[in-house]
Design an enzyme around this catalytic site. Structure first.
Site, mmCIF file in Angstrom:
data_model
loop_
_atom_site.group_PDB
_atom_site.id
_atom_site.type_symbol
_atom_site.label_atom_id
_atom_site.label_comp_id
_atom_site.label_asym_id
_atom_site.label_seq_id
_atom_site.Cartn_x
_atom_site.Cartn_y
_atom_site.Cartn_z
ATOM 1 N N GLY A 59 35.030 45.402 40.573
ATOM 2 C CA GLY A 59 33.934 45.477 39.601
ATOM 3 C C GLY A 59 32.737 44.667 40.067
ATOM 4 N N LYS A 60 33.010 43.453 40.559
ATOM 5 C CA LYS A 60 31.938 42.588 41.051
ATOM 6 C C LYS A 60 31.314 43.160 42.305
ATOM 7 C CE LYS A 60 33.393 37.901 40.227
ATOM 8 N NZ LYS A 60 33.798 36.707 40.965
ATOM 9 N N HIS A 80 37.165 39.994 46.090
ATOM 10 C CA HIS A 80 38.204 41.028 46.108
ATOM 11 C C HIS A 80 38.234 41.745 44.756
ATOM 12 C CE1 HIS A 80 39.366 38.875 49.687
ATOM 13 N NE2 HIS A 80 40.255 39.807 49.973
ATOM 14 N N ASN A 81 37.218 41.482 43.930
ATOM 15 C CA ASN A 81 37.153 42.090 42.604
ATOM 16 C C ASN A 81 36.263 43.345 42.693
ATOM 17 O OD1 ASN A 81 36.109 42.755 40.038
ATOM 18 N ND2 ASN A 81 36.366 40.668 39.271
ATOM 19 N N ASP A 128 30.824 33.353 41.706
ATOM 20 C CA ASP A 128 31.867 32.821 40.835
ATOM 21 C C ASP A 128 31.300 32.879 39.437
ATOM 22 O OD1 ASP A 128 34.634 31.792 41.009
ATOM 23 O OD2 ASP A 128 33.785 30.246 39.715
HETATM 24 P P1 IMP Z 1 36.108 34.854 39.622
HETATM 25 O O1 IMP Z 1 34.640 34.541 39.705
HETATM 26 O O2 IMP Z 1 36.571 35.711 40.745
HETATM 27 O O3 IMP Z 1 36.915 33.627 39.414
HETATM 28 O O4 IMP Z 1 36.322 35.787 38.364
HETATM 29 C C1 IMP Z 1 35.441 35.809 37.314
HETATM 30 C C2 IMP Z 1 36.060 36.490 36.123
HETATM 31 O O5 IMP Z 1 35.141 36.306 35.051
HETATM 32 C C3 IMP Z 1 36.217 37.992 36.272
HETATM 33 O O6 IMP Z 1 37.477 38.368 36.730
HETATM 34 C C4 IMP Z 1 35.997 38.469 34.837
HETATM 35 O O7 IMP Z 1 37.148 38.308 34.124
HETATM 36 C C5 IMP Z 1 35.004 37.470 34.279
HETATM 37 N N1 IMP Z 1 33.656 38.001 34.449
HETATM 38 C C6 IMP Z 1 32.701 37.592 35.318
HETATM 39 N N2 IMP Z 1 31.613 38.355 35.228
HETATM 40 C C7 IMP Z 1 31.896 39.290 34.315
HETATM 41 C C8 IMP Z 1 31.159 40.400 33.822
HETATM 42 O O8 IMP Z 1 30.034 40.727 34.240
HETATM 43 N N3 IMP Z 1 31.783 41.115 32.883
HETATM 44 C C9 IMP Z 1 33.014 40.832 32.412
HETATM 45 N N4 IMP Z 1 33.745 39.826 32.849
HETATM 46 C C10 IMP Z 1 33.191 39.066 33.806
#
Ligand code: IMP
Length: 199
Positions: A18-19, A15-16, A75
């Protein structure tokens, strides 16, 4: 032996935004159409695992079960050895409910004080297909943390991370350059090698 990926469509179990954008860009050259978990209205499972691998697996399997489509989850997080690996799997949570990464970056900076500023981004990709084992791929990029944050590209902790050998933060780099070297790109290269490449 992992089965090759032949479906034309998969769910990006995140749900991110950016990802989702980065993973969609990585998938595009392979002619795989992607749809995000958010666009399908899937619920975000609780990230109750103790490792990147466990959380990636639970996100991918939940999305594959709910949608009936293959699902790819990421993740990832920022690992700072001088903070005993924090924020690590809690990287998103350090930004609080408002997901304000200026707060999360300031916390990292304050806790570090004059300690060593080496850091790494880690990403674990999980590819889940109904009735099959989930495949895991890990990628990492080392670098150092700078203050104040610089650049408004990327997402999360990008503006304070300078990859080893570079001078620009991930927040300043052209996205195509980040995609070439990032932890996510490295994990993705392993996925391609195992599941997507035609020999
Ligand atoms: P999750 O995997 O959804 O628990 O979130 C991973 C978190 O790690 C993200 O919300 C970012 O804060 C950080 N993160 C992961 N990959 C990146 C990246 O490529 N750039 C900057 N922050 C990242």
């Amino acid at each position: 032996m992992p089965r090759r990926f032949t479906a034309e469509r998969l769910v990006i179990a995140s749900h991110n935004p950016g990802k989702v954008e980065e993973i969609a860009a990585l998938l595009a050259p392979f002619g795989i159409e992607s749809v995000s978990a958010a666009a399908l209205g899937l619920l975000e499972p609780e990230e109750s695992g103790a490792t990147f691998e466990a959380n990636a697996t639970l996100k991918a399997t939940a999305a594959a079960e709910a949608s009936g489509l293959p699902a790819l989850a990421d993740d990832s997080g920022l690992v700072v050895p001088a903070l005993a690996g924090a924020p690590g799997i809690y990287s998103a949570r350090w930004a609080g409910r408002t997901k304000d990464f200026r707060i999360a970056m300031a916390q990292v900076h304050c806790r570090l004080g004059d300690k060593d500023r080496s850091a790494a981004f880690v990403a674990v990709l999980a590819l889940a297909r109904r009735g099959e084992n989930t495949e895991l791929f890990r990628g990492e990029i080392r670098g150092r943390l700078v203050w104040p944050p610089r650049g408004d590209r990327g997402f999360g902790y990008d503006p304070m991370f300078v990859p080893a050998g570079g001078t620009l933060t991930f927040g300043e780099l052209d996205p195509a350059e980040k995609h070439r070297v990032s932890h996510r790109a490295r994990a993705f290269a392993k996925l391609v090698e195992t599941c997507l490449r035609d020999d």
